[in-house]
Structure formats: structure tokens, C-alpha cells
Motif scaffolding. Structure first.
Motif, PDB file in Angstrom:
ATOM      1  N   UNK A  24       0.839  -1.181   0.000  1.00 17.66           N
ATOM      2  CA  UNK A  24       0.000   0.000   0.000  1.00 17.66           C
ATOM      3  C   UNK A  24       0.879   1.236   0.000  1.00 17.66           C
ATOM      4  N   UNK A  50      -8.562   4.832   4.176  1.00 17.05           N
ATOM      5  CA  UNK A  50      -9.412   3.819   4.804  1.00 17.05           C
ATOM      6  C   UNK A  50      -9.702   4.127   6.266  1.00 17.05           C
ATOM      7  N   UNK A  62     -13.907  -1.431  10.025  1.00 18.63           N
ATOM      8  CA  UNK A  62     -13.719  -2.663   9.257  1.00 18.63           C
ATOM      9  C   UNK A  62     -15.064  -3.220   8.800  1.00 18.63           C
ATOM     10  N   UNK A 114     -16.330  -1.334   5.737  1.00 19.93           N
ATOM     11  CA  UNK A 114     -15.618  -1.718   4.515  1.00 19.93           C
ATOM     12  C   UNK A 114     -16.075  -3.096   4.069  1.00 19.93           C
ATOM     13  N   UNK A 115     -16.220  -4.004   5.032  1.00 19.23           N
ATOM     14  CA  UNK A 115     -16.732  -5.345   4.715  1.00 19.23           C
ATOM     15  C   UNK A 115     -18.047  -5.271   3.959  1.00 19.23           C
ATOM     16  N   UNK A 172     -17.644  -3.889   0.498  1.00 20.18           N
ATOM     17  CA  UNK A 172     -17.028  -4.864  -0.413  1.00 20.18           C
ATOM     18  C   UNK A 172     -18.045  -5.917  -0.839  1.00 20.18           C
ATOM     19  N   UNK A 192     -11.864 -13.142  -2.557  1.00 18.10           N
ATOM     20  CA  UNK A 192     -10.776 -12.484  -1.838  1.00 18.10           C
ATOM     21  C   UNK A 192      -9.488 -13.257  -2.086  1.00 18.10           C
ATOM     22  N   UNK A 193      -8.417 -12.519  -2.306  1.00 21.45           N
ATOM     23  CA  UNK A 193      -7.138 -13.145  -2.561  1.00 21.45           C
ATOM     24  C   UNK A 193      -6.747 -13.107  -4.015  1.00 21.45           C
ATOM     25  N   UNK A 194      -7.711 -12.864  -4.901  1.00 22.77           N
ATOM     26  CA  UNK A 194      -7.383 -12.791  -6.327  1.00 22.77           C
ATOM     27  C   UNK A 194      -6.953 -11.375  -6.699  1.00 22.77           C
ATOM     28  N   UNK A 195      -6.302 -11.299  -7.836  1.00 23.81           N
ATOM     29  CA  UNK A 195      -5.841  -9.992  -8.306  1.00 23.81           C
ATOM     30  C   UNK A 195      -7.013  -9.087  -8.653  1.00 23.81           C
ATOM     31  N   UNK A 196      -8.021  -9.673  -9.269  1.00 21.63           N
ATOM     32  CA  UNK A 196      -9.198  -8.871  -9.616  1.00 21.63           C
ATOM     33  C   UNK A 196      -9.868  -8.308  -8.370  1.00 21.63           C
ATOM     34  N   UNK A 220      -8.369  -7.354  -5.623  1.00 28.52           N
ATOM     35  CA  UNK A 220      -7.589  -6.198  -5.179  1.00 28.52           C
ATOM     36  C   UNK A 220      -7.715  -5.019  -6.136  1.00 28.52           C
ATOM     37  N   UNK A 221      -7.843  -5.334  -7.440  1.00 30.83           N
ATOM     38  CA  UNK A 221      -7.885  -4.248  -8.413  1.00 30.83           C
ATOM     39  C   UNK A 221      -9.259  -3.616  -8.531  1.00 30.83           C
ATOM     40  N   UNK A 247     -11.793  -3.905  -3.896  1.00 29.09           N
ATOM     41  CA  UNK A 247     -11.341  -3.044  -2.790  1.00 29.09           C
ATOM     42  C   UNK A 247     -11.490  -1.556  -3.093  1.00 29.09           C
TER      43      UNK A 247
END
Lengths: 152, 552
Positions: free
Chosen positions: B9, B17, B22, B25-26, B29, B47-51, B53-54, B57
């Protein structure tokens, strides 16, 4: 064999390492201007690499994501090759725990990571070339070259 | 072979944020994830995939921020929303909402006072109006351009005095006014000032007497609290209507109490043979200032006599138009000396009334009925001591002298009286008399406060001052409230008890009634001298609130 043929019908992720084209093939992990969709073991390998290099605790809402591997990659912390191996050993377990905590019943075996191994680490100036192999629960192995720059 | 940089980050680039919990945000998301999954079901958005995060989030944070902005906008569309969410309401929003009801915010006032400048040389000094005088981080400007001279020539020249016979130090007094509204500009006596640009030959600059007159702008909470009165029909018949009309017309009116036909402190309506209380009379008591103000008038003192001990007695007439509704004469000095304290002993102050003005004649059967109204006048008697070095008493004590008279008062009494007496506006059957609220001056024993180092005793004093000077008619001064105010400061650990409160009521009959308490200071009900909780107001000066800070 293209990924789209092997993984038709699968939910796909975006590839930020487009040269990871096939399992078992030693590939260079690089950024590309033309990203592709991936699934399966390649997706797992990409996620492992990405999470390994993410600083632990940077996401407010996901404080357990990431590892301390990259920030430990300094000449002060890494005086001997075994230091790098030990750091990888510790941090890859952190990453594996995190990745496995996100799994649901719907995730296929070739997208469940079983282990990660540091095959080699070559230091050249300020660069460290890591060769990492991941193995999925389905038994598929995936090796890739991960070049990182460490702090002098 | 490219080197992969840290994927962590990056501060300052990502969305903040810290604005959200939390859980928030949950939830955001989940909403975005579900939307994207419905939109593009072939994407792996777990959660955990690149998509994840991109896409998920950042969009979730963006959605959360948009929701918060929308909630804020919705919340401030109504007065209730503003009251429920005071942190969301900015002044412009509240002003806009209440403008729909024809109500305007009241703004505070500037404090003013005098600065004593001590210098080392007897020469001419120039004080310009743009010079900055700073004390306690508050900035003041002189009220005009001045010259300080040993022998003043023009009317705006200031007198340069020698501090003593040695002629090694000299001083002059500069009137200043604050740059910003607020009670924090009420600098206390002897507080040091810095001057920019500096005055030549400067030794020290300090406050000469307590500064007065500063008041804060009306807060949103105070503004909203005024809304019921402001919405009342302005027909000057009911209590709420009278209060609403006066507060609407005069921004300086802070509190109003009306004594009507059968109220305890209404006595002038029973001045008839059978002592029946008659309708058509109302006494309107006002609070027009946070603390009692002081003004200085130049008046002519007339010698009454030279006494057997060779002192002289003089008298000064204070007319009804001089300071309408004033409280008392606080100081008498030779003209031009501008002393904060009286140079002469004020032996008596004889009040009188003149019930007639150009518009209306009021029924004022007794003197006390007219005291603190704009129909009050007075004669101040003072003594001058004989000084052998100045010749004979006849030489020293002239038939008339020019004197500066300091008078304590609340402003605006005449203006409000003229307003209610206006034949086009007032109730045709009524005799309305406007008076300044009877003053009860509060003092207290020193308050010992234990606090961590750095806790500001001045800020504590200011808050207690604001509390006492904001108590409405009918209120009381409570020690537990003073303690709560002090304990609200984060660095304060304890407040020692007891705190002994004293109140001196300057009653209209000329007497001073003293009340004391260690818990609740209450105005007694003594209607025969017009003193009741609904005619009397509490006042306090900063100098009457001693705070002793002890490091924890």
C-alpha cells in the motif's frame, strides 16, 4: 496449449504476469501491457507471488494479508544465503495460511495451494532472482522466476 | 527482466481507509462484489485474487465514501437532521435552513481595552492604527492613529506621563480593539503584550485594566435553540412573542424576562387606592451583553463644598440620556487620565427617575420601579483630598472640574425601549418598561485544579466565565456544573472542593444583598425590592474566577 482451452467455464482472474503461460514451465514474472485472463495453477502462482510481496498489514480491512518477506530483504537482514531461505520459509507459511483461509468448498483442487518451495536464489548486485515452485492440491506444479530488488 | 517493486500500500495515493470501520468496509465490499459478480459472472472476484484487489477493494471504498457524502447531504436537509448530526452541519447549511424561517445568526463582538506602554525616553511616539498588539495569541489594533506627547496638542494626541519624579521611565495609554470576535480576547489586567512593529525605547507593554466586550459568534446549537421564539407571532402581547420580537429586532438581546400583571416583581401596576393589580403594564428585563460593560464619559463636576478637613466634595450629574439603564459609577478620574480604578472616593450615588420621554410617559410610582431603566438618572458625589503642594483649597478646588466618569452598564436599553414604545408597533393599551436585568456579581474562592502539564488554566477560566454569563433568567449557578466544565478538559484529573460562591445583588432600592453557597447559588425572591430569579441576572468577570493549576 492455451489457458482458455484448459479452463473453459472457469471463473478467471486477470494475469499481471502474462508470461506464465503453462504449468511446469519456468517463466519470467513480468508486467505486460496486454494482460490476459488466467485460472488454475497459474492463478494460484500469481496470487502467491503477489501476496508474498505485499507488505503485511497494509490493507486496513484485511490486516493478515501479505508478508514481511520483502521488507526483510535488506543487506542487514540477509548476510548469508541461509538467511534468505529461512525468511522465505517463514513467510511462505504465512502466505499459505492466508490463502487457505479464503478457500471455500467450490474452489477446485488445482486452485488450492499445497506448498511453495524456494528452488534457488541468485544475487546479482541489487537484484535477487528467486525461483519458486508451487504445488496445488491437484498435484500440478508451477515454477516461476521472481526477480526482486533488495535494499542495500 | 523487470524488477518487481513492492506491491504494498502506498501512503497518500490510496483512498483513506481510516474514515471507515472494518465492518463498513466489509459491507461495502460485499455490495460491490455482488454487483460485479452479477455483471461479470465469469470473473473470479473472491478475496485473494488480483481482480479482487484491483476492482473490489477500491470500488468498495469509493462506494463507502459516496454513501457517507449522500448521508451527510440528506441529514442536513432538515433542522432535525442538523440537530441529530451537529458534526455534519456547517454554518452555511444551518444559515440556509433557518433563513427559510426568517431568522438570522447573531454574530459576536470585539473585545476592547487599554494597553499601557512604558518607555525609557521622553520623546514623541507615533502609534498607527495598523500596528498589531498581541497577547495570549489574540491580536488587537489601536482604535486610531495617535501621537503620544508630553504636551498633547490635537484631540487624538495621547498624554505621555512620567512614571515617577526620577524621569527615567514614561508611559502612555493606547485604546485597542480586538481583530476577531470572541471572549478569549478579554485580556486580564497586567497581561503582557508584544507590539509589531515595535515602539522605540519600549520597556514593557501590558493590559491596563481588564478588557471587556468580547463575545463569540452564535453557535449552531444556540441559533437553532432560538427558533421557537423567532417563529412566534411578533405581536408583543405574550411573553414568547415579546422575546421573539426583541431578539429578532436586536441581535444584541440575549435573554428576555417579562413581568406581567400578576407577577411578583410587578409592583407599579398596583399604585392605586385599593392596591389592585391592574392590567396594561409589563416590565421587560433584558440581558444584552455577556458581561457588564464599562464606558467613560467626560462630565463636569460641580463643587458642593470645601469641608472642614480641607477636602472638597463634588457632584456629577448622570442624565437619562447619558448611559440609559446604567448600573453604577465605577470610577471617577481627572479628565484624560483613563485610569481603570477611581482616583477619588465615590461617597454616594443618588439615583432618581424622570418618567417622561418624547414618546410616552410611564407610570413609575417609586424610585426603584425606574432603576436600571432608561428613565434613570443619578448624582455621583465624590471627595477630593487636599494637596498642600498645590496651594490653598480655594486654589486647588475649582468651582467646576472636567472629569472622566466610568460607568458600568448593559447596552441597548434605550433602543429597545424606543422600539416597544413605538406607537405604530406597541400594544396600544400597554405601558411597557424596559430595564437592564438586576445584576448579581458572582465571585468565588480559588479553584484548585490538578492537571497534566500543559493544561490551560486560561481556557478553563474562560469556560467557567462563559457558563456563568450565559445563565438565563430563572437560572442558578451550580458548583457541580462548574466542576463538570473543568473536568471536561482532557488534561484535568481532579478539582478540589469546596468551591464557595458569593453573589452580590445590586438591588434597585440601592442596597446590596449578598448570597452565598457551596452548591447552588440562587437568587432569592424579594419582590418588595423587585429582586426575583426572573428579574436578576448573574454576571462574572474573568478576574473573579481564580484558577490555581497544580501539575499532576
Amino acid at each position: 496449449m492455451s489457458t482458455s482451452t484448459d479452463y473453459t467455464g472457469r471463473q478467471v482472474d486477470i494475469s499481471i504476469f502474462p508470461d506464465m503461460v503453462a504449468p511446469g514451465q519456468l517463466v519470467d514474472a513480468t508486467f505486460s501491457e496486454n494482460p490476459k485472463a488466467i485460472a488454475g495453477a497459474m492463478m494460484v502462482a500469481q496470487n502467491f507471488a503477489r501476496i508474498l510481496l505485499t507488505q503485511y498489514g497494509h490493507y486496513k480491512n484485511d490486516p493478515t494479508m501479505g508478508s514481511f518477506f520483502f521488507e526483510k530483504l535488506t543487506t542487514r537482514n540477509m548476510q548469508f544465503p541461509s538467511d534468505l531461505e529461512l525468511s522465505f520459509l517463514l513467510e511462505k507459511e504465512r502466505v499459505l495460511r492466508y490463502m487457505n483461509s479464503l478457500l471455500t468448498d467450490e474452489v477446485p483442487d488445482d486452485e488450492r495451494i499445497r506448498s511453495a518451495t524456494l528452488l534457488s536464489a541468485n544475487v546479482s548486485g541489487s537484484n535477487v532472482d528467486l525461483t519458486i515452485q508451487i504445488e496445488t492440491v491437484a498435484g500440478i506444479t508451477m515454477s516461476f522466476l521472481l526477480p526482486v530488488q533488495w535494499s542495500i | 527482466m523487470a524488477n518487481i517493486p513492492n506491491l504494498g500500500y502506498l501512503d497518500g495515493i490510496n483512498l483513506d481507509t481510516s474514515l471507515f470501520t472494518a465492518e463498513e468496509i466489509d459491507n461495502a465490499e460485499l455490495v460491490v462484489q455482488q454487483f460485479m459478480a452479477d455483471y461479470a459472472p465469469s470473473l473470479n472476484l473472491t478475496k485473494g485474487t488480483t481482480l479482487y484487489d484491483l476492482l473490489i477493494r477500491p470500488r468498495a471504498l469509493h462506494a463507502a465514501m459516496r454513501k457517507e457524502l449522500d448521508d451527510a447531504r440528506e441529514a442536513t436537509q432538515s433542522l432535525q437532521g442538523v440537530i441529530d448530526n451537529p458534526a455534519l452541519a456547517d454554518d452555511a447549511t444551518v444559515d440556509a435552513i433557518l433563513s427559510n424561517k426568517g431568522i438570522k445568526r447573531r454574530f459576536g463582538s470585539l473585545a476592547s481595552g487599554t494597553v499601557k506602554i512604558v518607555v525609557s525616553r521622553d520623546t514623541a511616539y507615533v502609534i498607527s492604527a495598523d500596528m498589531q498588539f498581541t497577547a495570549n495569541n489574540k491580536v488587537f489594533n489601536p482604535t486610531g492613529n495617535y501621537r503620544a506627547l508630553t504636551s498633547p496638542v490635537a484631540i487624538e494626541d495621547l498624554q505621555l506621563y512620567a512614571t515617577d519624579a526620577t524621569n527615567t521611565q514614561f508611559y502612555f495609554l493606547v485604546p485597542v480593539v480586538a481583530v476577531e470576535n470572541g471572549v478569549a480576547s478579554q485580556i486580564t489586567d497586567l497581561t503582557g503584550f508584544t507590539i509589531t512593529p515595535s515602539v522605540p525605547n519600549l520597556i514593557v507593554a501590558s493590559a491596563f485594566g481588564n478588557f471587556v466586550g468580547g463575545a463569540e459568534d452564535e453557535t449552531n446549537e444556540e441559533f437553532i435553540a432560538r427558533e421557537p421564539e423567532a417563529m412566534a407571532a411578533k405581536n408583543m402581547v405574550s411573553r414568547v412573542a415579546i422575546a421573539g420580537a426583541l431578539k429578532d429586532q436586536f441581535s444584541f438581546v440575549r435573554d428576555v424576562s417579562v413581568q406581567g400583571m400578576n407577577d411578583l416583581a410587578m409592583s407599579r401596576n398596583s399604585a392605586n387606592l385599593l392596591s389592585f393589580k391592574l392590567g396594561g403594564y409589563a416590565d421587560i428585563y433584558l440581558r444584552t451583553t455577556q458581561s457588564v460593560l464599562t464606558t467613560v464619559l467626560n462630565k463636569t463636576a460641580v463643587r458642593q463644598q470645601i469641608n472642614p478637613d480641607q477636602s472638597a466634595t463634588y457632584s456629577i450629574q448622570i442624565d437619562t440620556d447619558d448611559v440609559p439603564g446604567f448600573y453604577f459609577v465605577s470610577a471617577i478620574n481627572q479628565a484624560g487620565t483613563t485610569n481603570a480604578v477611581s482616583s477619588f472616593i465615590i461617597s454616594s450615588e443618588i439615583k432618581d427617575i424622570d418618567p417622561q420621554d418624547d414618546v410616552q410617559t410611564h407610570l413609575l410610582p417609586t424610585l426603584q420601579d425606574g432603576v436600571y431603566s432608561s428613565y434613570q438618572k443619578a448624582t455621583a458625589i465624590f471627595e477630593m483630598e487636599y494637596d498642600e503642594t498645590k496651594g490653598t483649597p480655594e486654589d486647588q478646588f475649582l468651582a467646576t472640574l472636567s472629569m472622566d466618569v466610568s460607568i458600568a452598564y448593559q447596552p441597548g436599553i434605550r433602543e429597545v425601549q424606543d422600539f416597544v414604545s413605538d406607537p405604530n408597533r406597541g400594544v396600544v393599551l400597554a405601558d411597557y418598561l424596559v430595564k437592564a436585568g438586576i445584576p448579581c456579581f458572582v465571585s468565588m474562592t480559588s479553584i484548585r485544579v490538578t492537571a497534566i502539564e500543559g493544561t490551560s488554566g486560561e481556557e478553563i477560566r474562560k469556560k467557567v466565565y462563559e457558563y456563568i454569563n450565559s445563565i438565563p433568567f430563572g437560572g442558578t449557578v451550580r458548583v457541580d456544573e462548574i466542576v463538570s466544565i473543568i473536568k471536561a478538559f482532557s488534561g484535568v484529573q481532579s478539582v478540589d472542593l469546596p468551591i464557595r460562591l458569593t453573589g452580590d445583588i445590586f438591588a434597585p432600592d440601592g442596597t446590596t444583598r449578598t448570597i452565598r453557597s457551596q452548591s447552588i447559588l440562587e437568587i432569592p425572591s424579594v419582590p418588595e425590592i423587585l429582586v426575583t430569579p426572573y428579574t436578576t441576572l448573574f454576571f462574572a468577570e474573568l478576574s473573579d474566577i481564580p484558577i490555581a493549576m497544580v501539575d499532576a
